[in-house]
Design a protein around this motif. Structure first.
Motif, PDB file in Angstrom:
ATOM      1  N   LYS A  37      72.575 -29.621   0.107  1.00 37.11           N
ATOM      2  CA  LYS A  37      71.761 -29.526  -1.158  1.00 37.11           C
ATOM      3  C   LYS A  37      71.696 -30.595  -2.148  1.00 37.11           C
ATOM      4  N   TYR A  38      73.069 -31.238  -2.073  1.00 35.97           N
ATOM      5  CA  TYR A  38      73.028 -32.354  -3.072  1.00 35.97           C
ATOM      6  C   TYR A  38      73.105 -33.737  -2.275  1.00 35.97           C
ATOM      7  N   ASP A  68      76.385 -24.332 -11.319  1.00 32.70           N
ATOM      8  CA  ASP A  68      76.180 -23.908 -10.197  1.00 32.70           C
ATOM      9  C   ASP A  68      77.195 -23.038  -9.742  1.00 32.70           C
TER      10      ASP A  68
END
Length: 152
Positions: free
Chosen positions: A58-59, A115
């Motif tokens: 995701k990152y 998040d």
């Protein structure tokens, strides 16, 4: 954003911790509690490693090279006897501290990013890592007097 750097560091650290717990479980299987608990803790770290992979994707960004051989350096010597167990527990404790600090840093980043999924993962995994650390410290305290004060 440098979150990917810490996620990569954590991913590698959890993998090293998994391998280290398995190594100690195998090496000290004659100790009544070591094999079973180290296998359990290895499974926890393997699970943590699996959980972090989704966040790495995701990152994902360009990651800097980080030292990734902590386990190799800590467990490099071929040790034997009672002192070997104490030193191996000590090295495991050091690895769990690395992982614990990474989870703390990542949880703080998750709070800043809002998040919730990453925050929940970091909170849960940090709590398990704390249990690993606490058990290791207790076991070191138990082993230290006998190991250090009684001649072999």
């Amino acid at each position: 954003m440098h979150l990917a750097t810490y996620l990569g560091l954590l991913e590698d650290s959890e993998k090293q911790l998994t391998d280290a717990f398995e190594h100690v479980a195998e090496k000290h299987r004659d100790e009544p509690d070591i094999e079973q608990i180290c296998q359990k803790f290895s499974a926890w770290s393997r699970n943590h490693h699996g959980q972090i992979l989704g966040f790495v994707e995701k990152y994902l960004e360009e990651q800097e090279d980080e030292p990734d051989k902590l386990k190799r350096d800590l467990f490099a010597r071929n040790r034997s006897g009672a002192l070997a167990l104490l030193r191996d527990l000590h090295d495991l404790w050091l690895l769990t501290q690395q992982v614990q600090l990474c989870w703390t840093v990542i949880r703080q980043a998750a709070l800043g990013l809002r998040d919730e999924e990453l925050k929940a993962c970091a909170t849960e995994c940090a709590a398990r890592t704390k249990r690993q650390t606490d058990w290791l410290l207790g076991r070191v305290k138990q082993a230290a007097p006998q190991t250090l004060l009684v001649a072999e």
